[in-house]
Scaffold this motif. Structure first.
Motif, PDB file in Angstrom:
ATOM      1  N   ARG A   1       0.834  -1.212   0.000  1.00  0.00           N
ATOM      2  CA  ARG A   1       0.000   0.000   0.000  1.00  0.00           C
ATOM      3  C   ARG A   1       0.867   1.260   0.000  1.00  0.00           C
ATOM      4  O   ARG A   1       0.553   2.233  -0.692  1.00  0.00           O
ATOM      5  N   ALA A   2       1.969   1.233   0.751  1.00  0.00           N
ATOM      6  CA  ALA A   2       2.856   2.389   0.791  1.00  0.00           C
ATOM      7  C   ALA A   2       3.569   2.620  -0.535  1.00  0.00           C
ATOM      8  O   ALA A   2       3.997   3.742  -0.831  1.00  0.00           O
ATOM      9  N   SER A   3       3.682   1.577  -1.357  1.00  0.00           N
ATOM     10  CA  SER A   3       4.396   1.690  -2.636  1.00  0.00           C
ATOM     11  C   SER A   3       3.626   2.493  -3.673  1.00  0.00           C
ATOM     12  O   SER A   3       4.205   2.940  -4.666  1.00  0.00           O
ATOM     13  N   GLY A   4       2.321   2.638  -3.471  1.00  0.00           N
ATOM     14  CA  GLY A   4       1.492   3.326  -4.456  1.00  0.00           C
ATOM     15  C   GLY A   4       0.820   2.407  -5.451  1.00  0.00           C
ATOM     16  O   GLY A   4       0.152   2.875  -6.378  1.00  0.00           O
ATOM     17  N   ALA A   5       0.980   1.107  -5.278  1.00  0.00           N
ATOM     18  CA  ALA A   5       0.257   0.168  -6.144  1.00  0.00           C
ATOM     19  C   ALA A   5      -1.244   0.301  -5.904  1.00  0.00           C
ATOM     20  O   ALA A   5      -1.690   0.573  -4.789  1.00  0.00           O
ATOM     21  N   THR A   6      -2.009   0.094  -6.957  1.00  0.00           N
ATOM     22  CA  THR A   6      -3.465   0.066  -6.841  1.00  0.00           C
ATOM     23  C   THR A   6      -3.894  -1.338  -6.440  1.00  0.00           C
ATOM     24  O   THR A   6      -3.542  -2.309  -7.119  1.00  0.00           O
ATOM     25  N   VAL A   7      -4.615  -1.458  -5.349  1.00  0.00           N
ATOM     26  CA  VAL A   7      -5.011  -2.762  -4.822  1.00  0.00           C
ATOM     27  C   VAL A   7      -6.520  -2.890  -4.882  1.00  0.00           C
ATOM     28  O   VAL A   7      -7.255  -1.990  -4.451  1.00  0.00           O
ATOM     29  N   ARG A   8      -6.983  -4.030  -5.404  1.00  0.00           N
ATOM     30  CA  ARG A   8      -8.417  -4.311  -5.405  1.00  0.00           C
ATOM     31  C   ARG A   8      -8.639  -5.703  -4.827  1.00  0.00           C
ATOM     32  O   ARG A   8      -8.072  -6.679  -5.311  1.00  0.00           O
TER      33      ARG A   8
END
Length: 393
Positions: free
Chosen positions: A120-127
């Motif tokens: 989450r801290a990396s900036g990836a979009t998570v769904r």
């Protein structure tokens, strides 16, 4: 015209998928990560033993300090008789180098949360609660080339339809969706996990004060009985036996089944066994083996982690190999101008020479036990295999 940002879809939020997402985002590659479960950490399990080569990757991910603070590091393994008598204490091989512990035990949910936080801290979009319904690869279909379309659409890629009704387009899809990978089957790779004949019972429990390392017992009513400290006050304990028809073991009996095996062991087991009471906290799993041969990709979809290989935990290398897959794959991706078959085949060739000996050794150790081989050179095979893992992946 500037080169558009590359984009990657990561399918699966376990060790390999999380690590790949973190490392790709560090290289400023756009990442979408989808996880089939609504709760990303719902079934993380009881505990995990991380060898030094796993710790080396976790350090690359920037999470090592949190792992060290959350787990329990040690450098030896004890071999005991069923009554608890210590027969031998061996130094563990430091597969991650001398500046890391040989081994760290940690609660699986804690490790997973550390990786989740880093994704989450990396900036990836998570769904979450989303799967890939279909994958349409450009190179697998004939289409008219439109000279006026934009550069992003001109690159080979994969169009993905998701189960939530949305669609995305990616330069690459990393299938890290586990041993029962739906993506592996969708791209035509027919390998499937096969049971080895053994199964394991696991539970998290309070750690007796004297438990400072893993102790293993071979023999007694189970093939293997052991425990691993996972923190200041916790451990996970396990017993392995011949696998049984899962349908014959109702989940409400799991604690009774594990306790009936564990109660025959001495040493610290009498302090552990009384905590095996809640069947919902006991995990029962068959040992499986699988190794995808030839290549781990089809077009722009590539396998990583348990979707490409799995083995019994007799060498405690499952998570380590998955983390290494992510490290090697992302290293190749971020260092190449072209993402093509040659790159993906290089990834396979580099990994297979390291993964195959671990899978084969892990299966062999279990097979010797199932066959009752008394003079098997288990320590020798373990030592030779772990020595190979001291080299960087």
């Amino acid at each position: 015209m500037s080169t558009p940002t590359r984009s990657v879809l990561v399918i699966g939020g376990g060790a390999a998928g999380n690590a790949a997402a973190i490392l790709l985002r560090r290289a400023d590659i756009a990442v979408d990560l989808i996880e089939a479960k609504d709760d990303w950490n719902a079934t993380a399990g009881s505990g995990i033993t991380l060898q030094g080569n796993a710790l080396r990757v976790l350090r690359e991910l920037g999470v090592w300090e949190r792992v060290r603070a959350s787990g329990h590091g040690f450098g030896t393994v004890g071999i005991t008789a069923p009554d608890g008598t210590v027969l031998h204490v061996a130094e563990d091989v430091r597969t991650g180098g001398d500046d890391l512990p040989a081994t760290v035990g940690i609660q699986r949910p804690r490790l997973q949360q550390i990786l989740i936080d880093a994704v989450r801290a990396s900036g990836a979009t998570v769904r979450l609660g989303v799967r890939a319904a279909s994958l349409d690869q450009d190179q697998e279909r004939e289409r008219e080339r439109d000279q006026d379309r934009d550069q992003d659409r001109d690159r080979d890629g994969v169009t993905v339809d998701f189960t939530d009704g949305t669609t995305g387009r990616y330069d690459l899809v990393i299938a890290a969706d586990g041993v029962s990978s739906a993506t592996r089957a969708a791209i035509g790779i027919t390998a499937e996990p096969e049971p080895t004949g053994m199964a394991i019972w696991r539970i998290a429990a309070p750690r007796p004060e004297g438990v400072v390392r893993t102790d293993l017992t071979y023999g007694g009513p189970a093939y293997i009985a052991g425990y691993c400290p996972t923190g200041e006050f916790t451990l996970y304990a396990y017993v392995a036996e011949a696998n049984r028809d899962r349908a014959s073991i109702p989940p409400e009996s799991y604690a009774d089944e594990m306790r009936s095996l564990a109660r025959h062991y001495g040493g610290f087991w009498p302090e552990i066994t009384p905590h095996i009471t809640d069947p919902a906290k006991v995990n029962y799993t068959w040992f499986d083996q699988m190794l995808v041969e030839g290549s781990w990709h089809r077009g722009r979809v590539v396998l990583a982690g348990d979707s490409a290989h799995c083995c019994p935990p007799t060498l405690a290398q499952g998570a380590a190999l998955s983390l290494e897959d992510a490290l090697v794959l992302t290293e190749l991706l971020t260092g190449a101008d072209e993402w093509d078959d040659a790159l993906f085949q290089a990834y396979y060739e580099r990994r297979i020479q390291r993964v195959r000996p671990v899978v084969e050794a892990s299966v062999q150790i279990g097979r010797w036990q199932l066959d009752g081989v008394r003079d098997a050179d288990v320590p020798g095979l373990m030592g030779r295999t772990m020595a190979l893992l001291k080299e960087r992946p």
